[in-house]
Design a protein around this motif. Structure first.
Motif, mmCIF file in Angstrom:
data_model
loop_
_atom_site.group_PDB
_atom_site.id
_atom_site.type_symbol
_atom_site.label_atom_id
_atom_site.label_comp_id
_atom_site.label_asym_id
_atom_site.label_seq_id
_atom_site.Cartn_x
_atom_site.Cartn_y
_atom_site.Cartn_z
ATOM 1 N N ALA A 143 0.703 -1.303 -0.041
ATOM 2 C CA ALA A 143 -0.064 -0.028 0.118
ATOM 3 C C ALA A 143 0.878 1.242 -0.235
ATOM 4 O O ALA A 143 0.333 2.327 0.112
ATOM 5 C CB ALA A 143 -0.819 0.031 1.142
ATOM 6 N N ALA A 144 2.146 1.172 -0.173
ATOM 7 C CA ALA A 144 2.979 2.425 -0.394
ATOM 8 C C ALA A 144 2.579 3.282 -1.278
ATOM 9 O O ALA A 144 2.364 3.171 -2.376
ATOM 10 C CB ALA A 144 4.449 1.845 -0.665
ATOM 11 N N GLY A 145 2.285 4.422 -0.800
ATOM 12 C CA GLY A 145 2.017 5.771 -1.661
ATOM 13 C C GLY A 145 0.611 5.923 -1.701
ATOM 14 O O GLY A 145 0.079 6.695 -2.108
ATOM 15 N N GLN A 146 -0.143 4.938 -1.037
ATOM 16 C CA GLN A 146 -1.648 5.004 -1.053
ATOM 17 C C GLN A 146 -2.001 6.065 0.051
ATOM 18 O O GLN A 146 -1.652 6.052 1.024
ATOM 19 C CB GLN A 146 -2.414 3.852 -0.997
ATOM 20 C CG GLN A 146 -2.155 2.572 -1.899
ATOM 21 C CD GLN A 146 -2.408 3.355 -3.345
ATOM 22 O OE1 GLN A 146 -3.573 3.490 -3.309
ATOM 23 N NE2 GLN A 146 -1.767 3.035 -4.324
ATOM 24 N N PRO A 147 -3.327 6.695 -0.522
ATOM 25 C CA PRO A 147 -3.672 7.799 0.644
ATOM 26 C C PRO A 147 -4.217 7.348 2.150
ATOM 27 O O PRO A 147 -4.288 8.075 3.070
ATOM 28 C CB PRO A 147 -4.702 8.720 0.106
ATOM 29 C CG PRO A 147 -5.179 7.808 -1.225
ATOM 30 C CD PRO A 147 -3.999 6.879 -1.489
ATOM 31 N N ASP A 148 -4.441 6.209 1.958
ATOM 32 C CA ASP A 148 -5.198 5.472 3.075
ATOM 33 C C ASP A 148 -4.179 4.318 3.751
ATOM 34 O O ASP A 148 -4.572 3.470 4.585
ATOM 35 C CB ASP A 148 -6.355 4.493 2.885
ATOM 36 C CG ASP A 148 -6.282 3.604 1.676
ATOM 37 O OD1 ASP A 148 -5.231 3.486 1.199
ATOM 38 O OD2 ASP A 148 -7.015 2.697 1.570
ATOM 39 N N LEU A 149 -2.728 4.796 3.532
ATOM 40 C CA LEU A 149 -1.834 3.721 4.062
ATOM 41 C C LEU A 149 -1.995 3.587 5.451
ATOM 42 O O LEU A 149 -1.824 2.549 6.047
ATOM 43 C CB LEU A 149 -0.328 4.238 3.596
ATOM 44 C CG LEU A 149 0.740 3.305 4.096
ATOM 45 C CD1 LEU A 149 0.723 1.926 3.928
ATOM 46 C CD2 LEU A 149 2.010 4.129 4.033
ATOM 47 N N ILE A 150 -2.100 4.676 6.317
ATOM 48 C CA ILE A 150 -1.957 4.663 7.797
ATOM 49 C C ILE A 150 -3.415 3.697 8.297
ATOM 50 O O ILE A 150 -3.056 3.262 9.031
ATOM 51 C CB ILE A 150 -2.025 6.154 8.318
ATOM 52 C CG1 ILE A 150 -0.783 7.058 7.936
ATOM 53 C CG2 ILE A 150 -2.187 5.998 9.758
ATOM 54 C CD1 ILE A 150 -0.678 8.073 8.241
ATOM 55 N N ALA A 151 -4.380 4.028 7.659
ATOM 56 C CA ALA A 151 -5.465 3.361 7.985
ATOM 57 C C ALA A 151 -5.661 1.810 7.644
ATOM 58 O O ALA A 151 -5.800 0.866 8.653
ATOM 59 C CB ALA A 151 -6.791 3.727 7.231
ATOM 60 N N ARG A 152 -4.768 1.518 6.450
ATOM 61 C CA ARG A 152 -4.584 0.171 6.230
ATOM 62 C C ARG A 152 -3.588 -0.607 7.085
ATOM 63 O O ARG A 152 -3.703 -1.762 7.783
ATOM 64 C CB ARG A 152 -3.882 0.066 4.743
ATOM 65 C CG ARG A 152 -5.134 0.393 3.758
ATOM 66 C CD ARG A 152 -4.420 -0.277 2.352
ATOM 67 N NE ARG A 152 -5.111 0.304 1.033
ATOM 68 C CZ ARG A 152 -4.956 0.072 0.004
ATOM 69 N NH1 ARG A 152 -4.130 -0.962 -0.219
ATOM 70 N NH2 ARG A 152 -5.687 0.436 -0.923
ATOM 71 N N VAL A 153 -2.356 0.384 7.560
ATOM 72 C CA VAL A 153 -1.722 -0.314 8.423
ATOM 73 C C VAL A 153 -2.356 -0.580 9.968
ATOM 74 O O VAL A 153 -2.150 -1.813 10.589
ATOM 75 C CB VAL A 153 -0.441 0.582 8.836
ATOM 76 C CG1 VAL A 153 0.375 0.330 9.978
ATOM 77 C CG2 VAL A 153 0.464 0.598 7.618
#
Length: 207
Positions: A143-153
């Motif tokens: 998910a690198a570079g995705q705007p929702d990366l933090i939520a996914r993590v």
């Protein structure tokens, strides 16, 4: 691009304080399948990090990570000290070799996770902190570079820690219980999740 020292300091502070606040829960989990001291040990280590926070944050980023690692090794005790210490020491070492944050986050995190695996001679599926750290690493990669990366993590860590409950432990003190370790969340996986969530919350607050 590099992480500003004040941002780094605030993230370390938030993560350490969250682990300290979670100490009773971590102790309760460890009483079920371990020595019962994980919360106490992690609290002691995080208090030591907070006590050195000004000195830590004054260092270059690679040395700051190494200082955290050394502090945890010296103060946490049990198996968690060397494991978490190895994580931060390896992250610092990676940053010493042409890696930077946040650009190379997945690579730095990978080095840290590999160090934990080597130090504990463990892998995914053995009911350890790796059962959270490895899925988080995979999310950082995919998910690198995705705007929702933090939520996914955050979601990955939450789901991963719950998946440790039905596992039978094959490493650490919990492995001595055999089938009786089934049905309990792994305390190391939980403390890893707490740290991940704290960093995610800190990053969102600064977004």
């Amino acid at each position: 691009m590099s992480v500003p020292s004040e941002t780094f300091k605030s993230l370390v502070k938030a993560a350490a304080e969250q682990v300290i606040a979670s100490a009773p829960e971590l102790t309760s989990l460890d009483q079920a399948i371990g020595d019962g001291d994980h919360g106490t040990n992690m609290k002691r280590g995080c208090e030591a990090v907070l006590g050195k926070l000004d000195a830590i944050s004054a260092q270059p980023l690679d040395e700051a990570f190494k200082m955290i690692g050394k502090t945890l090794v010296m103060t946490v005790g049990g198996a968690s000290g060397p494991l978490y210490g190895s994580f931060f020491l390896a992250a610092g070492e990676a940053l010493s070799h042409d890696k930077d944050l946040p650009d190379d986050l997945a690579d730095v995190f990978s080095s840290a996770v590999n160090a934990v695996s080597a130090r504990g001679r463990s892998q995914v599926g053995e009911k350890t902190m790796l059962d959270v750290l490895v899925p988080v690493l995979e999310t950082l990669k995919t998910a690198a570079g995705q705007p929702d990366l933090i939520a996914r993590v955050r979601s990955t860590a939450t789901e991963a820690v719950e998946r440790t409950a039905p596992m039978q432990a094959t490493k650490g003190r919990a492995s001595f219980l055999g089938a009786r370790s089934v049905g309990h969340v792994d305390p190391g996986a939980r403390s890893s999740c707490v740290l991940v969530h704290a960093v995610c919350a800190g990053l969102e607050a600064r977004a």
